[in-house]
Design an enzyme around this catalytic site. Structure first.
Site, PDB file in Angstrom:
ATOM      1  N   LYS A 160       0.795  -1.235   0.000  1.00 43.37           N
ATOM      2  CA  LYS A 160       0.000   0.000   0.000  1.00 43.37           C
ATOM      3  C   LYS A 160       0.832   1.293   0.000  1.00 43.37           C
ATOM      4  O   LYS A 160       0.507   2.253   0.695  1.00 43.37           O
ATOM      5  CB  LYS A 160      -0.939   0.005   1.221  1.00 43.37           C
ATOM      6  N   ASP A 196      -5.627  -5.680  10.513  1.00 44.17           N
ATOM      7  CA  ASP A 196      -6.965  -5.067  10.519  1.00 44.17           C
ATOM      8  C   ASP A 196      -8.075  -6.082  10.257  1.00 44.17           C
ATOM      9  O   ASP A 196      -9.190  -5.953  10.774  1.00 44.17           O
ATOM     10  CB  ASP A 196      -7.056  -3.877   9.533  1.00 44.17           C
TER      11      ASP A 196
HETATM   12  C1  BGC Z   1      -2.008  -5.795   3.733  1.00 41.89           C
HETATM   13  C2  BGC Z   1      -2.887  -6.536   4.712  1.00 41.89           C
HETATM   14  C3  BGC Z   1      -4.091  -5.703   5.087  1.00 41.89           C
HETATM   15  C4  BGC Z   1      -4.811  -5.197   3.854  1.00 41.89           C
HETATM   16  C5  BGC Z   1      -5.996  -4.322   4.183  1.00 41.89           C
HETATM   17  C6  BGC Z   1      -2.835  -5.288   2.560  1.00 41.89           C
HETATM   18  O1  BGC Z   1      -2.044  -4.510   1.724  1.00 41.89           O
HETATM   19  O2  BGC Z   1      -0.979  -6.626   3.247  1.00 41.89           O
HETATM   20  O3  BGC Z   1      -2.150  -6.880   5.865  1.00 41.89           O
HETATM   21  O4  BGC Z   1      -4.952  -6.470   5.872  1.00 41.89           O
HETATM   22  O5  BGC Z   1      -3.914  -4.492   3.026  1.00 41.89           O
HETATM   23  O6  BGC Z   1      -5.635  -3.204   4.892  1.00 41.89           O
END
Ligand code: BGC
Length: 451
Positions: A160, A196
């Site tokens: 992200k 989360d």
């Molecule tokens: C992460 C996860 C997370 C998800 C939603 C992903 O990019 O790797 O750990 O739960 O985003 O936030």
């Protein structure tokens, strides 16, 4: 749709590439099931794409948890510090503050990132006169982490848009403790680190005992579910645990990183991936989540504009820039009543395109619908895969994330596609989980404190 087909054949052709029929959906479910089994098994885990991380959360809340807890929530551009008071089953009080994480912090040094987190926590505690209260704290850290225990999690890779250095392969709980110690002005007990999705499941399970899945469709996408402990080979005590269940953090965003989703990906997906901060990683997430949906729409629009197929041949400089078509625009455009284009016109106006007529806006809406429908279909495949894996016939699914929360039709699209695959064999409910990252973190801290 017929009108788009006749008036904008090129756009129609592009959108067709994003179609996923039932047969393909079943194939996706099958492939995902295989990857999940690989993630769970010790022998295949190292090469599995869906890692199925052990969360060390083996108890769901009973609804009787009480007390005051701190929660930290890091998982996107906003970072939150929360004080959660569990007063009764019907009354949970959350007092919190949101801080924004700048691009410099996301991409700079890990030490600075954790110093910033500790500073926010300290400011918040001082404001609430909690600096010496030594409250239990749950740390919601929403990135793939390999856990050794409930309060130990090693970051496997950033996702992200984060890439702060010196954090990958480190225990992030330790990094947080060190940052707090450097300040020396704060007493807290970090009792748990969680994802989360886990927080979302816990938060939903507080009210619904049959909640077995937590899913996020927001900036990123992921899900967790309740597995039999005896199947969790990566958990050292899997054969003789006194507790029958373990929440598994799938990290399904990485599904497809080995090419198994290439049969549904388009060249627009390849393009979006190649310009991302983590090329060839998080392939499933890049087809589904909010960080990428707008960018997919933008790529399609740019191609149509280049070919003079939309907006009367006008070229928008703004739209050439990466990230300029935000995913929230998709939500806004699809929130217009059918046949109305008020939001759509406003969005295009803001992007400097004032020549669009209603037909162009109809085509734009069709493109947005194509991307959000595909996202919902893929997420539905993921949920069906987990439901079949657990072999349950009655469950609730706790869901959070900006795409699910704000998109006007996402919930309906998810259900429609799940129904197609489940064919009435399972009773399920999709529930918007209220503040999973905060309340869920507090519940895990509470459940841990009981042990
Ligand atoms: C992460 C996860 C997370 C998800 C939603 C992903 O990019 O790797 O750990 O739960 O985003 O936030």
């Amino acid at each position: 749709m017929d009108e788009v087909r006749t008036l904008y054949p090129e756009a129609y052709k592009i959108c067709q590439q994003f179609e996923i029929d039932q047969h393909k959906m079943e194939e996706i479910v099958l492939r995902m099931t295989r990857e999940i089994s690989m993630g769970l098994a010790k022998e295949t885990h190292p090469r599995a794409t869906i890692k199925c991380f052990t969360t060390y959360v083996q108890d769901l809340p009973s609804g009787r948890e009480r007390g005051r807890y701190l929660a930290l929530d890091l998982g996107g551009t906003n970072f939150r510090v929360l004080l959660v008071t569990l007063e009764s089953e019907s009354s949970v009080n959350i007092d919190g503050k949101t801080y924004s994480i700048s691009k410099e912090l996301m991409e700079g040094s890990g030490v600075k990132l954790f110093d910033f987190i500790a500073q926010c926590l300290s400011d918040f505690c001082k404001e609430h006169k909690l600096e010496n209260a030594n409250l239990p704290l749950g740390f919601t850290f929403s990135f793939p982490c390999k856990q050794q225990s409930i309060d130990n999690g090693t970051l496997v890779a950033w996702t992200k848009g984060f890439k702060a250095d010196g954090v990958v392969n480190k225990n992030v709980v330790e990094l947080l403790r060190e940052a707090i110690t450097r300040r020396g002005d704060l007493k807290v007990q970090i009792v748990a680190i969680l994802n989360d999705t886990t927080g979302t499941l816990m938060s939903c399970a507080f009210h619904r005992q049959n909640c077995k899945i937590g899913m996020i469709v927001g900036t990123g996408s992921n899900a967790c579910y309740v597995e039999k402990t005896s199947n969790v080979e990566m958990f050292p005590g899997y054969q003789n645990s006194s507790k029958p269940h373990m929440i598994i953090n799938c990290e399904w965003g990485a599904f497809g990183d080995n090419g198994v989703l290439d049969f549904v990906r388009t060249r627009y997906d390849v393009e979006v991936d190649s310009h991302s901060i983590n090329p060839k990683k998080q392939i499933f997430e890049k087809c589904i989540s909010g960080m990428y949906m707008g960018e997919l729409v933008r790529h399609i629009l740019v191609e149509l504009m280049d070919k003079d197929m939309i907006f009367k041949g006008v070229k928008s400089q703004t739209l050439q820039e990466r990230g300029r078509f935000e995913t929230r625009f998709i939500t806004e455009i699809e929130s217009d009543d059918p046949g109305k284009y008020r939001n759509a016109a406003m969005v295009m106006d803001n992007l400097g395109i004032r020549t669009s007529n209603e037909k162009d806006l109809m085509c734009l809406r069709y493109i947005c619908e194509t991307i959000s429908t595909r996202s919902a279909k893929l997420a539905a495949c993921g949920l069906v895969c987990l439901i079949r894996k657990m072999n349950v016939k009655d469950l609730s699914v706790g869901i959070d994330g900006s795409v699910y929360r704000f998109h006007p039709h996402y919930h309906r699209l998810l259900m429609q596609n799940m129904n197609l695959l489940l064919n009435g064999t399972v009773r399920y409910e999709l529930v918007l989980s209220e503040d999973g990252s905060g309340r869920g973190a507090a519940l895990i801290a509470a459940v841990c404190a009981k042990d």
